[in-house]
Structures are given as structure tokens and as C-alpha cells.
Scaffold this active site. Structure first.
Site, PDB file in Angstrom:
ATOM      1  N   CYS A  46       0.842  -1.213   0.000  1.00  0.00           N
ATOM      2  CA  CYS A  46       0.000   0.000   0.000  1.00  0.00           C
ATOM      3  C   CYS A  46       0.873   1.257   0.000  1.00  0.00           C
ATOM      4  CB  CYS A  46      -0.898  -0.014   1.231  1.00  0.00           C
ATOM      5  SG  CYS A  46      -1.742   1.557   1.517  1.00  0.00           S
ATOM      6  N   CYS A  49       0.387   3.152   3.601  1.00  0.00           N
ATOM      7  CA  CYS A  49       0.694   2.565   4.913  1.00  0.00           C
ATOM      8  C   CYS A  49       2.017   3.132   5.453  1.00  0.00           C
ATOM      9  CB  CYS A  49       0.793   1.048   4.800  1.00  0.00           C
ATOM     10  SG  CYS A  49      -0.803   0.203   4.989  1.00  0.00           S
ATOM     11  N   HIS A 108      -4.533   0.058   7.976  1.00  0.00           N
ATOM     12  CA  HIS A 108      -5.029  -0.109   6.608  1.00  0.00           C
ATOM     13  C   HIS A 108      -6.470  -0.629   6.585  1.00  0.00           C
ATOM     14  CE1 HIS A 108      -4.321  -0.805   2.302  1.00  0.00           C
ATOM     15  NE2 HIS A 108      -4.934  -1.967   2.435  1.00  0.00           N
ATOM     16  N   ASN A 148     -13.234  10.150  -0.901  1.00  0.00           N
ATOM     17  CA  ASN A 148     -13.845   9.194  -1.827  1.00  0.00           C
ATOM     18  C   ASN A 148     -13.658   7.839  -1.218  1.00  0.00           C
ATOM     19  OD1 ASN A 148     -14.871  10.510  -4.000  1.00  0.00           O
ATOM     20  ND2 ASN A 148     -12.971  10.426  -5.168  1.00  0.00           N
ATOM     21  N   SER A 156      -8.766   5.171  -5.301  1.00  0.00           N
ATOM     22  CA  SER A 156      -7.679   4.407  -5.918  1.00  0.00           C
ATOM     23  C   SER A 156      -6.977   3.543  -4.890  1.00  0.00           C
ATOM     24  CB  SER A 156      -6.679   5.372  -6.563  1.00  0.00           C
ATOM     25  OG  SER A 156      -6.124   6.222  -5.580  1.00  0.00           O
ATOM     26  N   HIS A 159      -6.842   2.338   1.756  1.00  0.00           N
ATOM     27  CA  HIS A 159      -6.345   2.859   3.041  1.00  0.00           C
ATOM     28  C   HIS A 159      -7.172   4.106   3.397  1.00  0.00           C
ATOM     29  CE1 HIS A 159      -2.922   3.004   5.972  1.00  0.00           C
ATOM     30  NE2 HIS A 159      -3.531   4.153   6.214  1.00  0.00           N
ATOM     31  N   HIS A 161      -8.377   7.495   3.941  1.00  0.00           N
ATOM     32  CA  HIS A 161      -7.730   8.780   3.674  1.00  0.00           C
ATOM     33  C   HIS A 161      -8.723   9.728   3.015  1.00  0.00           C
ATOM     34  CE1 HIS A 161      -7.672   6.905  -0.302  1.00  0.00           C
ATOM     35  NE2 HIS A 161      -7.548   8.121  -0.811  1.00  0.00           N
ATOM     36  N   GLN A 163      -8.707  13.865   0.789  1.00  0.00           N
ATOM     37  CA  GLN A 163      -7.857  14.805   0.077  1.00  0.00           C
ATOM     38  C   GLN A 163      -8.298  16.234   0.373  1.00  0.00           C
ATOM     39  OE1 GLN A 163      -6.848  13.972  -4.018  1.00  0.00           O
ATOM     40  NE2 GLN A 163      -7.968  12.052  -3.962  1.00  0.00           N
TER      41      GLN A 163
HETATM   42  P1  H2U Z   1      -8.168   8.575  -4.132  1.00  0.00           P
HETATM   43  O1  H2U Z   1      -8.207   7.184  -3.575  1.00  0.00           O
HETATM   44  O2  H2U Z   1      -9.392   9.376  -3.759  1.00  0.00           O
HETATM   45  O3  H2U Z   1      -7.842   8.564  -5.572  1.00  0.00           O
HETATM   46  O4  H2U Z   1      -6.948   9.307  -3.392  1.00  0.00           O
HETATM   47  C1  H2U Z   1      -5.646   8.822  -3.376  1.00  0.00           C
HETATM   48  C2  H2U Z   1      -4.734   9.981  -3.679  1.00  0.00           C
HETATM   49  O5  H2U Z   1      -3.424   9.649  -3.289  1.00  0.00           O
HETATM   50  C3  H2U Z   1      -4.705  10.273  -5.177  1.00  0.00           C
HETATM   51  O6  H2U Z   1      -5.066  11.615  -5.400  1.00  0.00           O
HETATM   52  C4  H2U Z   1      -2.507  10.099  -4.249  1.00  0.00           C
HETATM   53  C5  H2U Z   1      -3.261  10.011  -5.571  1.00  0.00           C
HETATM   54  O7  H2U Z   1      -2.779  10.977  -6.477  1.00  0.00           O
HETATM   55  N1  H2U Z   1      -1.311   9.262  -4.211  1.00  0.00           N
HETATM   56  C6  H2U Z   1      -0.089   9.864  -3.996  1.00  0.00           C
HETATM   57  O8  H2U Z   1       0.001  11.086  -3.861  1.00  0.00           O
HETATM   58  N2  H2U Z   1       1.030   9.089  -3.920  1.00  0.00           N
HETATM   59  C7  H2U Z   1       1.022   7.740  -4.089  1.00  0.00           C
HETATM   60  O9  H2U Z   1       2.048   7.114  -4.016  1.00  0.00           O
HETATM   61  C8  H2U Z   1      -0.254   7.030  -4.366  1.00  0.00           C
HETATM   62  C9  H2U Z   1      -1.484   7.844  -4.384  1.00  0.00           C
END
Ligand code: H2U
Length: 341
Positions: A46, A49, A108, A148, A156, A159, A161, A163
Site C-alpha cells: 500500500c 501505509c 489499513h 472518496n 484508488s 487505506h 484517507h 484529500q
Molecule cells: P483517491 O483514492 O481518492 O484517488 O486518493 C488517493 C490519492 O493519493 C490520489 O489523489 C494520491 C493520488 O494521487 N497518491 C499519492 O500522492 N502518492 C502515491 O504514491 C499514491 C497515491
């Protein structure tokens, strides 16, 4: 009101078509696959993590509470952006800003619904501090905080989180909410959401949960089947202005609504959640802080509402009344269905 009708959303100045009888129609369309099985508390693969390397090489610290970092794939950047253009009806604007990712916990496998209350309170503090710090930076006009949750919402990474996107312009929906709240305040001398909350508390039909400082309700104008609005009882315009008791009560309200969501279809309930605080610049006595939960599930853990045909081309439409949605959510136990099992 069990017959088709339209309802007005005074915050966004738009209408929604309510068609309660539509839930009777047979469903032979898409069934989402069941959510993935229980996750491990730590996943070596992940990106979020503690201690792991992220996609662009930075390494997360061995964090033990919340952890925020600059998004490695930001939607906006601070560098001077494209110039403004106006060419007849073709207008463009420069946009710049900062994108942050905020991990709720090192674990996680947890969510806001399954985290201990003290840890949810730490998330509230992290939100308030992130928004405050971003607003203090030059050129920031608005900070949009959003979560989200779930594959169904395009997250995506599972974990826990959220934004924060800090941008120069007040984006479309907060700008519309500003115009509506401003007009209402100018006409009545009171804030729109405060008056709305009072009306809803008087009838209680759409209220799902209340504590000393917050109320969660299915708004009269909800679009998504189990959409809710989380609103403070005191007119406060931004997260940073919340006092300690209000923050504790917010953690309690977040837990209450997310647990009821999970219990409704006995699944980790997917949603998009967003905070709407006042714009970063100027004085906004008309504005009341609020969060919206926009979950897509309609009939079960595997059948979602699609906002497509009529909704995309004409106006939003919903299939069960906000009153029925509120009643179903209210009827859910306040204890998570997985707790103690
Ligand atoms: P989402 O699951 O809502 O997409 O948010 C995950 C965010 O984490 C996504 O905007 C960022 C992605 O750009 N991210 C990083 O900044 N670094 C990483 O190594 C993986 C994901």
C-alpha cells in the site's frame, strides 16, 4: 408524498425530481461485485501505509496517528499557470493550488465507522489544521476537503484517507452555495442553513441523528438515495473555528452516520463526502459550515443508483423519498454490525 413531484434545493438553486414509485421497477442491470474481504491492518504493497514507499519514491514515516503529505499526482500546482483567455464564448482561466492527501490512521483495515472515537477526533483536528494552513497560503481562494470511499466511488486506494485541494478560484458548487446563502442572509438577516436546521428539527421527519452540537439529516432536496447533510447547531463557518466540545461531538456524529451506513446493507458503505466551509478570503456571516455525504447504493450492497439519462440531460431524479431514507437510516443500530462478531 408518494407520487412524483419536484423539490427545490435552496443551497444550489436547482430542482430534483422525486419518483418514489420507480423503486417498483424490475432490475436486470448491473450488480456490483461484493466488496473485497477483510483487509490486513498493514499492507506492504500500500502506498499510504506507514513506512512504505509511495509511487514516486518518497517514503512515508512510521506514523502513528494521522499523516498528511503533498499529493504526488496533484490536480493543480503552484507554478504560474496558463494565462487567461477570452475568445468570444471561449473563455479560460488560470488555476493554481496545492493538493494534499490526509491518511486517517496507520491502520489499513479501518474506516471512520470502525475507528475508535479518539482517533476520529484526531482526524477532525487534522482536517481543521490542514484547511487552516492551506488557506493561509498566498493565492488560495477555496479549500475543498473530500473523501472518496470505496472502489465504487473510484477511490484508488482502500487505506482510509481523504484529500484537500486548495485552489485560487471558488469552485462552481461552493460558489453557488455562497450566492444562495448571501442572498438569503441579505433578505432575512439570518443564515439559510440555520433556518433550515430549525425547520427540520421541528418536524424531525428527516433527522437521522443529533447530539449536543451536530445534526445529521437527509435533506428535503437530497439527490442520492441515502444522501445526508451534517450541520453544526451553532453557526460556525469553518472547521478551524470549532471548539473542543464541538470537535468531540463531530467525531461522535461522524461515527454515528458512518456506522448506520455500514449497517444498512451490511457492507462498507461507499460514498463521496465533502466539507463546505466558507471561502478562504473575505467575511462571510451568511455561511454555515456543513458536510455532505453522497453515497451511490440504492437497493442493496450490489445495486447502485445511476445518475444517467434524465439526470445527466435534464435534472437529478431520485427513487425513494428522503423521508423513507431517513427512517431506514434512523432505524439502524448505533453499534457497527461487525463489532464483537
Ligand atoms: P483517491 O483514492 O481518492 O484517488 O486518493 C488517493 C490519492 O493519493 C490520489 O489523489 C494520491 C493520488 O494521487 N497518491 C499519492 O500522492 N502518492 C502515491 O504514491 C499514491 C497515491
Amino acid at each position: 408524498m408518494n407520487v412524483p413531484h419536484r423539490r427545490y434545493n435552496p443551497l444550489l438553486d436547482e430542482w430534483v425530481l422525486v419518483s418514489p414509485q420507480r423503486l417498483e421497477r424490475p432490475w436486470q442491470g448491473l450488480e456490483e461485485s461484493p466488496p473485497e474481504p477483510a483487509r490486513p491492518s498493514y499492507d506492504p504493497g500500500c502506498y499510504l501505509c506507514p513506512g512504505n514507499a509511495r509511487a514516486r519514491g518518497s517514503r512515508n514515516p512510521a506514523y502513528t496517528t494521522t499523516f498528511a503529505f503533498d499529493n504526488d499526482f496533484p490536480a493543480v500546482v503552484e507554478q504560474p499557470a496558463a494565462p487567461e483567455r477570452e475568445d468570444g464564448l471561449r473563455r479560460s482561466q488560470a488555476e493554481s493550488g496545492i493538493c494534499r492527501v490526509i491518511c486517517f490512521t496507520p491502520r489499513h483495515d479501518l474506516t471512520l465507522a470502525t475507528m475508535p472515537a479518539a482517533d476520529v477526533r484526531a482526524v477532525v483536528d487534522a482536517w481543521a489544521e490542514e484547511v487552516r494552513a492551506l488557506e493561509a497560503r498566498d493565492g488560495v481562494g477555496y479549500v475543498q476537503l473530500f473523501e472518496n470511499k470505496g472502489e465504487l466511488m473510484g477511490a484508488s486506494n482502500p487505506h482510509p484517507h481523504c484529500q484537500a485541494w486548495a485552489v485560487a478560484h471558488v469552485p462552481t458548487l461552493p460558489a453557488r452555495k455562497l450566492a444562495s446563502q448571501r442572498a438569503y442572509f441579505a433578505a432575512h438577516g439570518r443564515d439559510l442553513l440555520g433556518d433550515y436546521l430549525e425547520q427540520e428539527r421541528a418536524s424531525a421527519e428527516r433527522v437521522v441523528f443529533e447530539n449536543a452540537h451536530w445534526a445529521v439529516l437527509v435533506p428535503f432536496w437530497a439527490v442520492w438515495p441515502y444522501e445526508t447533510l451534517l450541520v453544526p447547531r451553532r453557526r460556525v463557518a469553518d472547521l478551524a473555528s470549532l471548539g473542543p466540545d464541538e470537535r468531540d461531538a463531530l467525531a461522535d456524529a461522524l461515527h454515528a452516520i458512518t456506522v448506520r451506513y455500514d449497517n444498512l446493507f451490511r457492507t462498507p458503505f461507499p460514498y463521496s463526502m465533502g466539507w463546505h466551509g466558507r471561502p478562504a478570503r473575505g467575511d462571510h456571516p451568511c455561511w454555515r459550515l456543513h458536510a455532505v455525504f453522497l453515497p451511490p447504493l440504492l437497493r442493496s450492497a450490489s445495486v447502485r443508483k445511476f445518475l444517467v439519462g434524465y439526470e445527466l440531460t435534464s435534472e437529478p431524479q431520485r427513487d425513494l423519498t428522503p423521508e423513507v431514507a431517513a427512517e431506514r437510516l434512523r432505524a439502524q443500530p448505533g453499534r457497527h454490525h461487525l463489532e464483537g462478531s
